[in-house]
Design an enzyme around this catalytic site. Structure first.
Site, PDB file in Angstrom:
ATOM      1  N   GLN A 102      -9.696  -4.208  -3.762  1.00  0.00           N
ATOM      2  CA  GLN A 102     -11.482  -3.831  -2.737  1.00  0.00           C
ATOM      3  C   GLN A 102     -12.859  -4.185  -3.712  1.00  0.00           C
ATOM      4  O   GLN A 102     -13.822  -4.767  -3.666  1.00  0.00           O
ATOM      5  CB  GLN A 102     -10.924  -2.122  -2.649  1.00  0.00           C
ATOM      6  CG  GLN A 102     -12.673  -1.607  -2.495  1.00  0.00           C
ATOM      7  CD  GLN A 102     -13.094  -2.538  -0.537  1.00  0.00           C
ATOM      8  OE1 GLN A 102     -12.189  -1.916   0.244  1.00  0.00           O
ATOM      9  NE2 GLN A 102     -14.377  -3.312  -0.735  1.00  0.00           N
ATOM     10  N   ARG A 131       0.704  -1.180   0.650  1.00  0.00           N
ATOM     11  CA  ARG A 131      -0.118  -0.044   0.277  1.00  0.00           C
ATOM     12  C   ARG A 131       0.429   0.902  -0.283  1.00  0.00           C
ATOM     13  O   ARG A 131       1.539   1.307   0.848  1.00  0.00           O
ATOM     14  CB  ARG A 131      -0.669   0.050   1.452  1.00  0.00           C
ATOM     15  CG  ARG A 131      -1.524   1.044   1.004  1.00  0.00           C
ATOM     16  CD  ARG A 131      -2.703   1.181   2.770  1.00  0.00           C
ATOM     17  NE  ARG A 131      -3.973   0.316   2.158  1.00  0.00           N
ATOM     18  CZ  ARG A 131      -5.356   0.427   2.435  1.00  0.00           C
ATOM     19  NH1 ARG A 131      -4.924   1.092   3.359  1.00  0.00           N
ATOM     20  NH2 ARG A 131      -5.999   0.264   1.672  1.00  0.00           N
ATOM     21  N   ARG A 155     -13.669  -9.151   1.492  1.00  0.00           N
ATOM     22  CA  ARG A 155     -12.456  -8.536   1.189  1.00  0.00           C
ATOM     23  C   ARG A 155     -11.288 -10.321   1.505  1.00  0.00           C
ATOM     24  O   ARG A 155     -10.411 -10.785   1.159  1.00  0.00           O
ATOM     25  CB  ARG A 155     -11.236  -7.552   1.811  1.00  0.00           C
ATOM     26  CG  ARG A 155     -11.928  -6.440   1.607  1.00  0.00           C
ATOM     27  CD  ARG A 155     -11.437  -5.535   0.285  1.00  0.00           C
ATOM     28  NE  ARG A 155     -10.332  -5.458   0.777  1.00  0.00           N
ATOM     29  CZ  ARG A 155      -9.029  -4.698   0.982  1.00  0.00           C
ATOM     30  NH1 ARG A 155     -10.307  -3.484   0.847  1.00  0.00           N
ATOM     31  NH2 ARG A 155      -7.868  -4.349   0.937  1.00  0.00           N
ATOM     32  N   ASP A 190     -17.133   7.411  -1.675  1.00  0.00           N
ATOM     33  CA  ASP A 190     -15.974   6.933  -1.797  1.00  0.00           C
ATOM     34  C   ASP A 190     -16.022   8.115  -0.834  1.00  0.00           C
ATOM     35  O   ASP A 190     -16.252   9.337  -0.586  1.00  0.00           O
ATOM     36  CB  ASP A 190     -14.527   6.487  -2.528  1.00  0.00           C
ATOM     37  CG  ASP A 190     -13.495   5.903  -1.830  1.00  0.00           C
ATOM     38  OD1 ASP A 190     -13.461   5.840   0.343  1.00  0.00           O
ATOM     39  OD2 ASP A 190     -12.339   6.314  -1.889  1.00  0.00           O
ATOM     40  N   CYS A 205     -16.822   1.271   0.588  1.00  0.00           N
ATOM     41  CA  CYS A 205     -15.249   0.559   1.185  1.00  0.00           C
ATOM     42  C   CYS A 205     -15.204   0.545   1.880  1.00  0.00           C
ATOM     43  O   CYS A 205     -14.208   0.134   2.681  1.00  0.00           O
ATOM     44  CB  CYS A 205     -13.670   0.637  -0.839  1.00  0.00           C
ATOM     45  SG  CYS A 205     -13.843   2.742  -0.319  1.00  0.00           S
ATOM     46  N   HIS A 232      -7.290   0.433  -6.368  1.00  0.00           N
ATOM     47  CA  HIS A 232      -8.078   0.051  -5.308  1.00  0.00           C
ATOM     48  C   HIS A 232      -8.142  -1.164  -5.548  1.00  0.00           C
ATOM     49  O   HIS A 232      -9.421  -1.473  -5.509  1.00  0.00           O
ATOM     50  CB  HIS A 232      -8.673   1.235  -4.151  1.00  0.00           C
ATOM     51  CG  HIS A 232      -8.610   0.633  -2.307  1.00  0.00           C
ATOM     52  ND1 HIS A 232      -7.614  -0.687  -2.482  1.00  0.00           N
ATOM     53  CD2 HIS A 232      -8.763   0.364  -1.884  1.00  0.00           C
ATOM     54  CE1 HIS A 232      -7.642  -1.282  -0.871  1.00  0.00           C
ATOM     55  NE2 HIS A 232      -9.130  -0.248  -1.099  1.00  0.00           N
TER      56      HIS A 232
HETATM   57  N1  NVA Z   1      -9.837   7.178  -1.270  1.00  0.00           N
HETATM   58  C1  NVA Z   1      -9.781   6.491  -0.435  1.00  0.00           C
HETATM   59  C2  NVA Z   1      -9.749   4.694   0.009  1.00  0.00           C
HETATM   60  C3  NVA Z   1      -9.755   4.250   1.196  1.00  0.00           C
HETATM   61  C4  NVA Z   1      -9.383   2.749   1.439  1.00  0.00           C
HETATM   62  C5  NVA Z   1      -8.143   6.474   0.443  1.00  0.00           C
HETATM   63  O1  NVA Z   1      -7.625   6.415  -1.115  1.00  0.00           O
HETATM   64  O2  NVA Z   1      -8.370   6.352   1.309  1.00  0.00           O
HETATM   65  N1   CP Z   2     -11.779  -0.462   2.002  1.00  0.00           N
HETATM   66  C1   CP Z   2     -10.158  -0.649   3.110  1.00  0.00           C
HETATM   67  O1   CP Z   2      -9.268  -0.736   2.162  1.00  0.00           O
HETATM   68  O2   CP Z   2      -9.841   0.054   4.487  1.00  0.00           O
HETATM   69  P1   CP Z   2      -8.370   0.202   5.137  1.00  0.00           P
HETATM   70  O3   CP Z   2      -8.222   1.530   4.345  1.00  0.00           O
HETATM   71  O4   CP Z   2      -8.355   0.171   5.976  1.00  0.00           O
HETATM   72  O5   CP Z   2      -7.578  -1.232   4.709  1.00  0.00           O
END
Ligand code: NVA
Ligand code: CP
Length: 312
Positions: A133, A103, A290, A222, A262, A130
């Site tokens: 997800q 990540r 997930r 989101d 998500c 992502h």
């Molecule tokens: N768009 C959000 C998704 C979190 C799972 C982010 O990147 O923070």
């Molecule tokens: N939806 C998702 O990826 O959640 P986290 O940021 O908690 O991993």
């Protein structure tokens, strides 16, 4: 060639549906003696440069259930966080573990890790995509509407962000129809749209949420400020004020529409409490999925990697 999963576009339609089918099987076998352990004796690293709750939990638990050892690294506590090159990190990880979940911020960091690794690399979220997800989201849609996603209409409401991009790419691979409602300043990336359309995606971008919601089977949104955009939060709250998914929005969608997010969610911003906690919401199944989809993905990726090793 080692297969990676940096975007849903790394899969063919057939591969995608095979993974989603396998996720259902793994779900039904969970907790039984018949549950397979195809990763027995292996290890998987999970490297975080951004916060996570679900991704960490679902990968750690899933990897354990497949018989392997998860090793979680929080970047700020590692040499990567102190500037060790990503290329060296990739080479080193490849000598210790059998797969790496990463990540990060820029998608180029994921691509660099994958380029220099000899093990499969999985995108655990980047600024651009992502994809893990979306596997869970598509599994959740199938649980409501059946295995084929043809003819399913998805309404994306809000920011043209990493999740929007992943929906766009998935529309091309899976075959559902997508309409994104985004303010002009926060449209999805034009290249992502063009690539998806070149691969046959039915994707439209509109500015009025009502135009996306009409007849939608799936309504999804989101956060307005993603990780790394905290400084823009106030400006974004203003720009997205009309983009809340509330009861008035859901009424425009199909009667049996489901709501997905998500998570984490901000009640009263992108979604009302009445919707996320209401009867149309499937967000807890989505979060659970997930686990099942990532197990199916890891099983598939490591089977592919073993085949590559056998040939070479
Ligand atoms: N768009 C959000 C998704 C979190 C799972 C982010 O990147 O923070
Ligand atoms: N939806 C998702 O990826 O959640 P986290 O940021 O908690 O991993």
């Amino acid at each position: 060639m080692t297969r990676h999963f940096l975007s849903v576009s790394d899969l063919s339609r057939q591969e995608l549906f095979a993974i989603l089918d396998r996720a259902e099987e793994l779900k039904s076998l969970r907790g039984t003696p018949e549950h397979p352990k195809p990763l027995l004796g292996k290890s998987v690293a999970i490297v975080f440069e951004k916060a996570s709750t679900r991704t960490r939990l679902s990968f750690e638990v899933g990897i354990h259930e497949l018989g392997a050892q998860p090793v979680t690294l929080i970047s700020k506590d590692t040499q990567l966080g102190r500037g060790e090159p990503i290329e060296d990190t990739a080479r080193m990880l490849s000598r210790y573990v059998h797969c790496a979940v990463y990540r990060t911020f820029g998608h180029d960091r994921l691509e660099a890790l994958a380029r220099h690794a000899t093990i499969p690399v999985v995108n655990g979220l980047s600024d651009e995509f992502h994809p893990v997800q979306l596997l869970a989201d598509m599994m959740t849609i199938r649980q409501s509407f059946g295995p084929s996603l043809d003819g399913i209409r998805v309404a994306w409401i809000g920011d043209g962000n990493n999740m929007a991009h992943s929906w766009i790419v998935s529309a091309a691979v899976a075959g559902f129809d997508l309409v994104c409602a985004c303010p002009d300043r926060y449209r999805p990336d034009e290249q992502v749209l063009a690539d998806a359309r070149a691969r046959g995606a039915s994707v439209e971008v509109v500015t009025r949420p009502a135009d996306a919601l009409e007849g939608a089977n799936v309504v999804t949104t989101d956060v307005w400020a993603s990780m790394g955009q905290e400084a823009e939060a106030t400006e974004r709250e203003r720009a997205f004020a009309e983009y809340i998914v509330d009861d008035a929005a859901m009424v425009r969608a199909a009667k049996d529409a489901i709501f997905l997010h998500c998570l984490p969610a901000h009640r009263g911003e992108e979604v009302s409490a009445s919707v996320i906690d209401g009867v149309q919401s499937r967000v807890w199944d989505e979060a659970e999925n997930r686990l099942h989809t990532q197990k199916a993905l890891l099983e598939w990726l490591l089977t592919q990697a073993a085949e590559v090793a056998e040939v070479s």
